[in-house]
Motif scaffolding. Structure first.
Motif, PDB file in Angstrom:
ATOM      1  N   PRO A 157       5.902  12.194  -2.885  1.00  0.00           N
ATOM      2  CA  PRO A 157       5.514  11.797  -1.244  1.00  0.00           C
ATOM      3  C   PRO A 157       6.477  11.635  -0.422  1.00  0.00           C
ATOM      4  O   PRO A 157       8.551  11.857  -1.250  1.00  0.00           O
ATOM      5  CB  PRO A 157       5.381  10.180  -2.032  1.00  0.00           C
ATOM      6  CG  PRO A 157       6.497  10.261  -3.237  1.00  0.00           C
ATOM      7  CD  PRO A 157       6.278  11.649  -4.069  1.00  0.00           C
ATOM      8  N   THR A 207       0.447  -1.021  -0.510  1.00  0.00           N
ATOM      9  CA  THR A 207      -0.329  -0.121   0.154  1.00  0.00           C
ATOM     10  C   THR A 207       0.928   1.729   0.001  1.00  0.00           C
ATOM     11  O   THR A 207       0.253   2.293  -0.653  1.00  0.00           O
ATOM     12  CB  THR A 207      -0.700   0.560   1.003  1.00  0.00           C
ATOM     13  OG1 THR A 207      -0.434  -0.059   2.505  1.00  0.00           O
ATOM     14  CG2 THR A 207      -2.050  -1.027   1.400  1.00  0.00           C
ATOM     15  N   MET A 227      -6.502   2.332   2.105  1.00  0.00           N
ATOM     16  CA  MET A 227      -5.923   1.451   1.166  1.00  0.00           C
ATOM     17  C   MET A 227      -5.528   0.148   1.537  1.00  0.00           C
ATOM     18  O   MET A 227      -5.551  -1.252   1.128  1.00  0.00           O
ATOM     19  CB  MET A 227      -4.401   1.860   0.469  1.00  0.00           C
ATOM     20  CG  MET A 227      -4.898   3.129  -0.069  1.00  0.00           C
ATOM     21  SD  MET A 227      -3.738   4.239  -1.116  1.00  0.00           S
ATOM     22  CE  MET A 227      -2.624   2.423  -1.854  1.00  0.00           C
ATOM     23  N   ASN A 285       0.397   4.109  -2.991  1.00  0.00           N
ATOM     24  CA  ASN A 285       0.078   5.445  -2.614  1.00  0.00           C
ATOM     25  C   ASN A 285       1.379   6.704  -2.787  1.00  0.00           C
ATOM     26  O   ASN A 285       0.738   7.147  -3.418  1.00  0.00           O
ATOM     27  CB  ASN A 285       0.412   5.242  -0.349  1.00  0.00           C
ATOM     28  CG  ASN A 285       0.134   6.722  -0.458  1.00  0.00           C
ATOM     29  OD1 ASN A 285      -1.013   7.401  -0.528  1.00  0.00           O
ATOM     30  ND2 ASN A 285       0.066   7.474   0.603  1.00  0.00           N
ATOM     31  N   SER A 313      -5.488  -0.085  -7.014  1.00  0.00           N
ATOM     32  CA  SER A 313      -5.024   1.222  -7.552  1.00  0.00           C
ATOM     33  C   SER A 313      -6.036   2.379  -7.585  1.00  0.00           C
ATOM     34  O   SER A 313      -6.139   3.721  -6.883  1.00  0.00           O
ATOM     35  CB  SER A 313      -4.912   1.193  -9.167  1.00  0.00           C
ATOM     36  OG  SER A 313      -3.319  -0.178  -9.104  1.00  0.00           O
ATOM     37  N   GLN A 357       4.869   8.663   4.119  1.00  0.00           N
ATOM     38  CA  GLN A 357       4.348   7.883   2.735  1.00  0.00           C
ATOM     39  C   GLN A 357       4.233   7.048   1.923  1.00  0.00           C
ATOM     40  O   GLN A 357       3.109   6.044   1.418  1.00  0.00           O
ATOM     41  CB  GLN A 357       3.537   9.163   1.740  1.00  0.00           C
ATOM     42  CG  GLN A 357       2.649   9.995   2.582  1.00  0.00           C
ATOM     43  CD  GLN A 357       2.691  11.103   1.598  1.00  0.00           C
ATOM     44  OE1 GLN A 357       3.351  12.127   0.727  1.00  0.00           O
ATOM     45  NE2 GLN A 357       1.151  12.153   1.869  1.00  0.00           N
ATOM     46  N   GLY A 376      -0.031   2.818   2.722  1.00  0.00           N
ATOM     47  CA  GLY A 376      -0.760   3.758   2.494  1.00  0.00           C
ATOM     48  C   GLY A 376      -1.854   4.252   3.510  1.00  0.00           C
ATOM     49  O   GLY A 376      -2.126   3.530   4.760  1.00  0.00           O
ATOM     50  N   PRO A 377      -2.666   5.038   3.266  1.00  0.00           N
ATOM     51  CA  PRO A 377      -4.087   4.820   4.406  1.00  0.00           C
ATOM     52  C   PRO A 377      -5.083   4.162   4.591  1.00  0.00           C
ATOM     53  O   PRO A 377      -4.857   3.427   4.239  1.00  0.00           O
ATOM     54  CB  PRO A 377      -5.314   6.025   3.520  1.00  0.00           C
ATOM     55  CG  PRO A 377      -4.354   6.516   2.447  1.00  0.00           C
ATOM     56  CD  PRO A 377      -2.892   6.068   2.406  1.00  0.00           C
ATOM     57  N   SER A 381       0.577   6.993  -6.747  1.00  0.00           N
ATOM     58  CA  SER A 381      -0.423   7.828  -6.782  1.00  0.00           C
ATOM     59  C   SER A 381       0.139   9.089  -6.566  1.00  0.00           C
ATOM     60  O   SER A 381      -0.749  10.478  -7.255  1.00  0.00           O
ATOM     61  CB  SER A 381      -1.456   7.744  -6.186  1.00  0.00           C
ATOM     62  OG  SER A 381      -1.830   7.289  -4.924  1.00  0.00           O
ATOM     63  N   ALA A 419      -5.833   3.763  -3.947  1.00  0.00           N
ATOM     64  CA  ALA A 419      -5.108   4.861  -4.063  1.00  0.00           C
ATOM     65  C   ALA A 419      -6.387   6.507  -4.712  1.00  0.00           C
ATOM     66  O   ALA A 419      -5.619   7.895  -4.506  1.00  0.00           O
ATOM     67  CB  ALA A 419      -3.843   4.301  -4.651  1.00  0.00           C
TER      68      ALA A 419
END
Length: 215
Positions: A93, A78, A105, A82, A139, A97, A101-102, A85, A142
């Motif tokens: 990023p 992730t 994700m 992330n 994806s 990050q 990912g958040p 993206s 993201a």
């Protein structure tokens, strides 16, 4: 896409997660063979049931390691998508990050892996088919989709671009397989496969891939 100005966000997490993964694998193998050795040499009859149960127990000690590998895989994958993206959107990023990912994700990744595993248990083929159709889920997540919506979008896109999806998955899979034979490239596999899948998602969605030189 040019990622030369954002390499730290991919390479630093890759190096850390790579070392952690290799370390876990070494510890797991040491524990497994240690338990196997103790079990075999502590019984008189090496062909008896006690020896068999001892060998079986050596494989069971692997189970506690599996959730740890799953967590590392979820964060690593992730994080790579992330960061990719963010670069694709014209940003730069941070290393943080690139580490994860958040939550949406991570939940999407877990959902896809669990459903694919269930599919594999159902005669294997359903899991493979599901994995192909779920290629774009991470994806899509993201770009802001919830786990369920990301999965739905991935299925819709894969059905519409089935040929491109199958070819893309095969190419990415073969490239990752060859890269896994080299220790140097192992730390880059999740990042490269994540970025390749992200690029495939953009292409299948009909969006042009711009060079984010301003990142």
């Amino acid at each position: 896409m040019t990622f030369s100005r954002n390499l730290a966000a991919f390479l630093v997490p890759g190096a850390v997660y790579g070392v952690v993964t290799i370390g876990l694998a070494v510890v797991m193998m040491v524990v497994m063979f240690g338990v196997m050795g103790v079990s075999v040499y502590s019984v008189q009859d090496t062909d008896g049931p006690e020896a068999v149960w001892g060998i079986l127990g050596s494989y069971l000690v692997v189970i506690p390691f599996l959730p740890v590998f799953a967590v590392v895989g979820a964060l690593w994958s992730t994080g790579a998508v992330n960061a990719g993206s963010i670069v694709l959107a014209g940003g730069r990023p941070t290393i943080g990050q690139g580490f994860a990912g958040p939550w949406r994700m991570i939940l999407t990744f877990v959902l896809v892996q669990v459903l694919a595993f269930v599919g594999v248990l159902l005669c294997y083929l359903p899991g493979i088919v599901f994995a192909v159709f779920a290629t774009y889920a991470l994806s899509a997540s993201a770009r802001g989709a919830s786990p369920v919506e990301a999965l739905k979008e991935s299925f819709r896109l894969a059905r519409r671009q089935l040929g491109l999806t199958i070819v893309g998955v095969l190419v990415i899979g073969v490239a990752a397989s060859f890269a896994s034979y080299l220790v140097v490239t192992v730390i880059a596999i999740p990042a490269l496969t994540g970025l390749a899948t992200l690029a495939l998602f953009e292409r299948a969605s009909g969006r042009a891939l711009h060079d984010p030189v301003a990142a």
